[in-house]
Structure formats: structure tokens, C-alpha cells
Design an enzyme around this catalytic site. Structure first.
Site, PDB file in Angstrom:
ATOM      1  N   HIS A 155       0.917  -1.186  -0.047  1.00 45.44           N
ATOM      2  CA  HIS A 155       0.050   0.102  -0.095  1.00 45.44           C
ATOM      3  C   HIS A 155       0.679   1.331  -0.005  1.00 45.44           C
ATOM      4  O   HIS A 155       0.458   2.269  -0.570  1.00 45.44           O
ATOM      5  CB  HIS A 155      -0.977   0.002   1.289  1.00 45.44           C
ATOM      6  CG  HIS A 155      -2.001  -1.462   1.111  1.00 45.44           C
ATOM      7  ND1 HIS A 155      -2.602  -1.628   2.324  1.00 45.44           N
ATOM      8  CD2 HIS A 155      -2.131  -2.027   0.161  1.00 45.44           C
ATOM      9  CE1 HIS A 155      -3.348  -2.730   2.058  1.00 45.44           C
ATOM     10  NE2 HIS A 155      -3.114  -2.969   0.738  1.00 45.44           N
ATOM     11  N   HIS A 205      -1.486 -11.034  -5.001  1.00 41.18           N
ATOM     12  CA  HIS A 205      -0.031 -10.738  -4.823  1.00 41.18           C
ATOM     13  C   HIS A 205       0.674 -11.917  -5.269  1.00 41.18           C
ATOM     14  O   HIS A 205       1.811 -11.603  -6.155  1.00 41.18           O
ATOM     15  CB  HIS A 205       0.371 -10.814  -3.339  1.00 41.18           C
ATOM     16  CG  HIS A 205      -0.461  -9.723  -2.722  1.00 41.18           C
ATOM     17  ND1 HIS A 205      -0.207  -8.409  -3.328  1.00 41.18           N
ATOM     18  CD2 HIS A 205      -1.318  -9.439  -1.590  1.00 41.18           C
ATOM     19  CE1 HIS A 205      -1.023  -7.371  -2.450  1.00 41.18           C
ATOM     20  NE2 HIS A 205      -1.589  -8.170  -1.493  1.00 41.18           N
TER      21      HIS A 205
HETATM   22 ZN   LIG Z   1      -3.954  -4.557  -0.432  1.00 40.60          ZN
END
Ligand SMILES: [Zn+2]
Length: 301
Positions: free
Chosen positions: A84, A271
């Protein structure tokens, strides 16, 4: 001329890591041109070998990708849940930054990139006397797994990264969502940064039993239970889920080491899939080249 940027002065924040539950303090500081974003674990003594506690945000240091993206340097020192902040840096075009933290995981704050955007904007951007170098995609690079697919494709007409993300969940609260967005500092700050991470209450309970999600709460995660979002105030966008997935993509692709000129196209990205794509890019040097934008070349003559 598109120049590299750092921040004008230091900024501080603190909070808990979503998985470790550890309370962490973070200091973000200016860094010189061509430095990149480097995490520094100030809680780990830098005695054995100079730089042991430094972890550059590079695909070469990709660590775990289960639930979040981690980095690990050659000395085995790790920093978790970096995506983030890296998304905020990539989105705001901040190329060079030192990120000192005194724990194993970046704070989750409100679960989005908005607090990092506010901090970096508060610090102010400072232009540096080195051109930003684009990673231009020349040939398609694609990865496919059992659960999704992702590709980087050439886009000769543009110096931007245009993202096209489709997600599909059985749960009708999320369902199928598609979002297409060219990445600029304006679109990132407005359309992606505020989108929060999300999960199902049932998964959260399983995660906690496995020692993860120790810092997760309704203050930093959109939680779905019994067919509805249980957070007070509901969603920030009707398609907040697809937006957060795209935010994660921006953070994960920052590990390529520079802004990408091309198209990113994915179904059900996560991810692990993004990490595979970054590795596939490094393994296919013929499929991309590093270049300065045309106006930089003109200015250099
Ligand atoms: Zn995230």
C-alpha cells in the site's frame, strides 16, 4: 521533462501491522536520485555487514506473497505488507525514498493507501536532476495459474500504464467487477488510494487461528459477513473491491523498479500472481526496454 522525485522533508506515522499485530513507527525521508525506495529496519542492528538492515523495494528481494507482499534482503531481513505504501509512491510518482520502520511489517493504517498519500503530499514532492526512466513493454508477458491470469502488453501510443482488472467472487456482495484506468497521480489519488483491503469474516477467523490477521479490525478492513458489508458507513465506492485489487497491483508492480509504459490486463489478480508477473518480466529482457521519455532525450541534446 519528466524528472525523478523524492519528498521535500521527513514525515512520520505509526500503527499496527495487519498480520503481525506489531505496533510500528515509520519515518519517511528524502533520498537521492536513482536511489529507489529502500526500507530500513531500525530495530535490527546493522553490525554484521554494512546494509544488513536495508531492504530495497526491488523484485530481486521479493519474499512471501501469502495475503500480502513481503521483501527479504540477502541477510534474510524482512519487511511485510509493503504494497500500500509502494502503490502510493508509484501513484504519486515518488521515485526515491527512505522508509525507516522499527518492526517487521508496515502499518495497515485504514487498510488503503489514502493515509500514505496524505503523508507524502504533506511532505511535498521535490524534483531531482535525473530523468524518470520508463520500463516500456515491447512484447506481451503473461502468467497463468489455476486461479487467475495477468499480462503486461505493449501500448506504443502511451507513456502511461493502463490497468484493466476483472475480479469474480461467488459471494454476491462482491460478484464480478471490472475496472479500467490509466495510472496518473490524479487517478491514483482519487480513484484507487481510498479503496480498502477486504475479507470475509469466516476467513478472518481462520486467519487469526493460523496466527495471521492479528491486527485486522473493522478500522482497517472491509469485512463481509452473511451477505453484507458489516462496517459502519459501508463502502467508499460501489466497486471498492476491484479498486483495492488494482491498488495492490500498482504496489506490486512498483517492484519492477520504475514506471511501466504499457497495459496491465488481469483476471482475478493477487499478490502471488503479480509476483509471478514481475519475475516473468525480469526473465524476459527482450520483452521490454528502459527508456527516457522523448522530451527528456530532446532536452539532453
Ligand atoms: Zn492490499
Amino acid at each position: 521533462m519528466r524528472l525523478q522525485h523524492t519528498i521535500a522533508g521527513p514525515v512520520l506515522c505509526a500503527g499496527v501491522g495487519v498480520h503481525s499485530g506489531a505496533h510500528v513507527r515509520v519515518a519517511m525521508k528524502p533520498a537521492p536520485a536513482n536511489h529507489g525506495v529502500v526500507f530500513v529496519r531500525s530495530d535490527i542492528p546493522d553490525t554484521a555487514k554494512s546494509g544488513d538492515n536495508r531492504i530495497p523495494a526491488s523484485g530481486a528481494n521479493l519474499g512471501g506473497t501469502h495475503l500480502a507482499t513481503s521483501l527479504r534482503n540477502e541477510a534474510g531481513v524482512e519487511v511485510a505488507t509493503i504494497e500500500h505504501l509502494l502503490a502510493a509512491c508509484a501513484g504519486l510518482e515518488i521515485d526515491n525514498l527512505v522508509v525507516e520502520l522499527d518492526g517487521p511489517e508496515m502499518p495497515i493504517l485504514d487498510g488503503s493507501s489514502a493515509p500514505f498519500v496524505r503523508l507524502l503530499e504533506q511532505a511535498g514532492r521535490r524534483a531531482q536532476s535525473a530523468p524518470r526512466r520508463l520500463v516500456r513493454i515491447l512484447e506481451p508477458i503473461e502468467v497463468v495459474t489455476d486461479y487467475g491470469r495477468a499480462a503486461l502488453l505493449p501500448d506504443p501510443a502511451s507513456d502511461l500504464l493502463t490497468l484493466d482488472v476483472t475480479i469474480s467472487y461467488r459471494d454476491p456482495v462482491i460478484g464480478a467487477q471490472n475496472l479500467v484506468l490509466p495510472l496518473t497521480p490524479e487517478t491514483f489519488a482519487r480513484d484507487l488510494a481510498p479503496a480498502r483491503t477486504f475479507g470475509f469474516m469466516s476467513d478472518l477467523e481462520r486467519m487469526r487461528a493460523a496466527g495471521r490477521g492479528q491486527g485486522a479490525s473493522l478500522d482497517n478492513c472491509v469485512v463481509i459477513e452473511d451477505g453484507r458489508v458489516i462496517n459502519e458507513g459501508g463502502l467508499r465506492f460501489a466497486d471498492e473491491f476491484a479498486r483495492h485489487k488494482m491498488l495492490d497491483v500498482v504496489g506490486d508492480l512498483a517492484l519492477v523498479g520504475g514506471p511501466i509504459a504499457g497495459r496491465y490486463l488481469a483476471e482475478r489478480p493477487g499478490h502471488a500472481l503479480n509476483a509471478l508477473l514481475v519475475r516473468a518480466l525480469f526473465e524476459a529482457p527482450h520483452a521490454w526496454r528502459v527508456e527516457a521519455p522523448a522530451e527528456d532525450l530532446a532536452a539532453a541534446v
